[in-house]
Design a protein around this motif. Structure first.
Motif, PDB file in Angstrom:
ATOM      1  N   MET A  13       5.107   3.039  12.526  1.00  0.00           N
ATOM      2  CA  MET A  13       5.709   2.580  11.310  1.00  0.00           C
ATOM      3  C   MET A  13       6.534   3.627  10.835  1.00  0.00           C
ATOM      4  SD  MET A  13       3.750   1.623   7.734  1.00  0.00           S
ATOM      5  CE  MET A  13       3.132   3.264   7.435  1.00  0.00           C
ATOM      6  N   VAL A  14       7.431   3.223  10.155  1.00  0.00           N
ATOM      7  CA  VAL A  14       8.585   4.267   9.409  1.00  0.00           C
ATOM      8  C   VAL A  14       8.445   3.859   8.244  1.00  0.00           C
ATOM      9  CG1 VAL A  14      11.016   5.355   9.431  1.00  0.00           C
ATOM     10  CG2 VAL A  14      10.224   4.640  11.822  1.00  0.00           C
ATOM     11  N   LYS A  15       8.374   4.724   7.249  1.00  0.00           N
ATOM     12  CA  LYS A  15       8.420   4.536   5.541  1.00  0.00           C
ATOM     13  C   LYS A  15       9.999   4.870   5.303  1.00  0.00           C
ATOM     14  CE  LYS A  15       6.412   6.187   1.447  1.00  0.00           C
ATOM     15  NZ  LYS A  15       5.207   6.966   0.891  1.00  0.00           N
ATOM     16  N   LEU A  16      10.532   4.066   4.785  1.00  0.00           N
ATOM     17  CA  LEU A  16      11.837   3.922   4.358  1.00  0.00           C
ATOM     18  C   LEU A  16      12.007   4.425   2.840  1.00  0.00           C
ATOM     19  CD1 LEU A  16      13.178   0.685   5.894  1.00  0.00           C
ATOM     20  CD2 LEU A  16      13.518   2.862   6.845  1.00  0.00           C
ATOM     21  N   ASN A  17      13.234   5.172   2.536  1.00  0.00           N
ATOM     22  CA  ASN A  17      13.384   5.560   1.434  1.00  0.00           C
ATOM     23  C   ASN A  17      14.235   4.142   0.648  1.00  0.00           C
ATOM     24  OD1 ASN A  17      16.130   5.850   1.649  1.00  0.00           O
ATOM     25  ND2 ASN A  17      15.723   8.064   1.915  1.00  0.00           N
ATOM     26  N   GLY A  18      14.501   4.324  -0.679  1.00  0.00           N
ATOM     27  CA  GLY A  18      15.027   3.246  -1.261  1.00  0.00           C
ATOM     28  C   GLY A  18      16.503   2.917  -0.708  1.00  0.00           C
ATOM     29  N   SER A  19      17.158   3.963  -0.619  1.00  0.00           N
ATOM     30  CA  SER A  19      18.525   3.930  -0.053  1.00  0.00           C
ATOM     31  C   SER A  19      18.456   3.172   1.383  1.00  0.00           C
ATOM     32  CB  SER A  19      19.184   5.058  -0.057  1.00  0.00           C
ATOM     33  OG  SER A  19      19.446   5.578  -1.301  1.00  0.00           O
ATOM     34  N   ALA A  20      17.889   3.970   2.306  1.00  0.00           N
ATOM     35  CA  ALA A  20      17.798   3.365   3.687  1.00  0.00           C
ATOM     36  C   ALA A  20      17.252   1.810   3.471  1.00  0.00           C
ATOM     37  CB  ALA A  20      16.553   4.117   4.558  1.00  0.00           C
ATOM     38  N   ALA A  21      16.288   1.447   2.776  1.00  0.00           N
ATOM     39  CA  ALA A  21      15.921  -0.061   2.638  1.00  0.00           C
ATOM     40  C   ALA A  21      17.230  -0.764   2.091  1.00  0.00           C
ATOM     41  CB  ALA A  21      14.463  -0.225   1.922  1.00  0.00           C
ATOM     42  N   GLU A  22      17.851  -0.390   1.236  1.00  0.00           N
ATOM     43  CA  GLU A  22      18.949  -1.180   0.643  1.00  0.00           C
ATOM     44  C   GLU A  22      20.054  -1.348   1.892  1.00  0.00           C
ATOM     45  OE1 GLU A  22      19.063  -3.087  -2.106  1.00  0.00           O
ATOM     46  OE2 GLU A  22      17.029  -2.377  -2.594  1.00  0.00           O
ATOM     47  N   ILE A  23      20.243  -0.526   2.630  1.00  0.00           N
ATOM     48  CA  ILE A  23      21.345  -0.491   3.773  1.00  0.00           C
ATOM     49  C   ILE A  23      20.673  -1.576   4.725  1.00  0.00           C
ATOM     50  CG2 ILE A  23      22.559   0.727   5.540  1.00  0.00           C
ATOM     51  CD1 ILE A  23      22.403   3.267   3.401  1.00  0.00           C
ATOM     52  N   LEU A  24      19.638  -1.129   5.150  1.00  0.00           N
ATOM     53  CA  LEU A  24      18.848  -1.991   6.244  1.00  0.00           C
ATOM     54  C   LEU A  24      18.875  -3.404   5.772  1.00  0.00           C
ATOM     55  CD1 LEU A  24      16.409   0.271   8.033  1.00  0.00           C
ATOM     56  CD2 LEU A  24      18.680  -0.379   8.762  1.00  0.00           C
ATOM     57  N   LYS A  25      18.578  -3.825   4.683  1.00  0.00           N
ATOM     58  CA  LYS A  25      18.463  -5.006   3.998  1.00  0.00           C
ATOM     59  C   LYS A  25      19.726  -5.960   4.596  1.00  0.00           C
ATOM     60  CE  LYS A  25      15.717  -4.374  -0.019  1.00  0.00           C
ATOM     61  NZ  LYS A  25      15.770  -4.648  -1.516  1.00  0.00           N
ATOM     62  N   ARG A  26      20.971  -5.241   4.461  1.00  0.00           N
ATOM     63  CA  ARG A  26      22.264  -5.835   4.787  1.00  0.00           C
ATOM     64  C   ARG A  26      22.529  -5.816   6.148  1.00  0.00           C
ATOM     65  NH1 ARG A  26      21.257  -4.014  -0.227  1.00  0.00           N
ATOM     66  NH2 ARG A  26      22.235  -5.138  -2.028  1.00  0.00           N
TER      67      ARG A  26
ATOM     68  N   ALA B 155       0.844  -1.158   0.052  1.00  0.00           N
ATOM     69  CA  ALA B 155       0.057   0.019   0.105  1.00  0.00           C
ATOM     70  C   ALA B 155       0.843   1.300  -0.170  1.00  0.00           C
ATOM     71  CB  ALA B 155      -0.986  -0.083   1.182  1.00  0.00           C
ATOM     72  N   GLN B 156       2.024   1.190   0.396  1.00  0.00           N
ATOM     73  CA  GLN B 156       2.797   2.285   0.741  1.00  0.00           C
ATOM     74  C   GLN B 156       3.723   2.321  -0.538  1.00  0.00           C
ATOM     75  OE1 GLN B 156       2.938   4.539   3.480  1.00  0.00           O
ATOM     76  NE2 GLN B 156       1.384   3.711   4.369  1.00  0.00           N
ATOM     77  N   GLY B 157       3.962   1.277  -1.076  1.00  0.00           N
ATOM     78  CA  GLY B 157       4.851   1.314  -2.258  1.00  0.00           C
ATOM     79  C   GLY B 157       6.334   1.229  -1.766  1.00  0.00           C
ATOM     80  N   ASN B 158       6.536   1.080  -0.678  1.00  0.00           N
ATOM     81  CA  ASN B 158       7.771   1.068  -0.047  1.00  0.00           C
ATOM     82  C   ASN B 158       8.145   0.040   0.960  1.00  0.00           C
ATOM     83  OD1 ASN B 158       7.893   3.525  -1.431  1.00  0.00           O
ATOM     84  ND2 ASN B 158       9.020   4.573   0.120  1.00  0.00           N
ATOM     85  N   TYR B 159       9.618  -0.097   1.458  1.00  0.00           N
ATOM     86  CA  TYR B 159       9.783  -0.854   2.774  1.00  0.00           C
ATOM     87  C   TYR B 159       9.589  -0.062   3.870  1.00  0.00           C
ATOM     88  CZ  TYR B 159      12.209  -4.645   0.355  1.00  0.00           C
ATOM     89  OH  TYR B 159      12.303  -5.680  -0.456  1.00  0.00           O
ATOM     90  N   VAL B 160       8.939  -0.620   4.878  1.00  0.00           N
ATOM     91  CA  VAL B 160       8.710   0.321   6.062  1.00  0.00           C
ATOM     92  C   VAL B 160       9.237  -0.708   7.235  1.00  0.00           C
ATOM     93  CG1 VAL B 160       6.532   1.005   5.179  1.00  0.00           C
ATOM     94  CG2 VAL B 160       6.471  -1.220   6.477  1.00  0.00           C
ATOM     95  N   LEU B 161       9.506   0.001   8.245  1.00  0.00           N
ATOM     96  CA  LEU B 161      10.050  -0.539   9.650  1.00  0.00           C
ATOM     97  C   LEU B 161       8.556  -0.536  10.451  1.00  0.00           C
ATOM     98  CD1 LEU B 161      13.310   0.834  10.849  1.00  0.00           C
ATOM     99  CD2 LEU B 161      12.839  -1.422  10.077  1.00  0.00           C
TER     100      LEU B 161
END
Length: 85
Positions: free
Chosen positions: A31-44, A19-25
Motif C-alpha cells: 500500500m502507498v499512503k497518498l498525500n492530499g495533492s497526490a490524491a487530487e491528481i490521481l483522482k483525475r 484508518a489512515q485518514g488518507n487516500y491510498v494506492l
C-alpha cells in the motif's frame, strides 16, 4: 514519460482508507499512503483527462494558478513508479 491522458494502472486501486485518514494506492504487494495533492491528481487520472485538463481542473477547484510544473513532476514520478498507464 507521461501519458497524454494518464490513467491509473490496473495493478493499483485507489481508495479512501478511513484508518489512515488518507487516500491510498493498494497493490498486491502493499500500500502507498497518498498525500492530499497526490490524491487530487490521481483522482483525475481516468484516461479521459489530458494533463493540461487535469491542471485546469485543479487550478479551478482550488482557486489557484501555476500548478503545471508540480502536476507534471508528480505525474512523471508516478509514471516512473508504474502507477500510470
Amino acid at each position: 514519460m507521461i501519458p497524454d491522458k494518464p490513467h491509473l494502472s490496473r495493478r493499483f486501486r485507489m481508495q479512501w482508507e478511513e484508518a489512515q485518514g488518507n487516500y491510498v494506492l493498494l497493490y498486491p504487494e502493499g500500500m502507498v499512503k497518498l498525500n492530499g495533492s497526490a490524491a487530487e491528481i490521481l483522482k483525475r487520472c481516468d484516461g479521459e483527462h489530458s494533463v493540461p485538463a487535469i491542471v485546469d481542473e485543479l487550478e479551478a477547484a482550488f482557486d489557484t494558478g501555476g500548478l503545471a510544473a508540480d502536476v507534471d513532476g508528480f505525474l512523471r514520478a508516478a509514471s516512473e513508479r508504474g502507477w500510470l498507464d
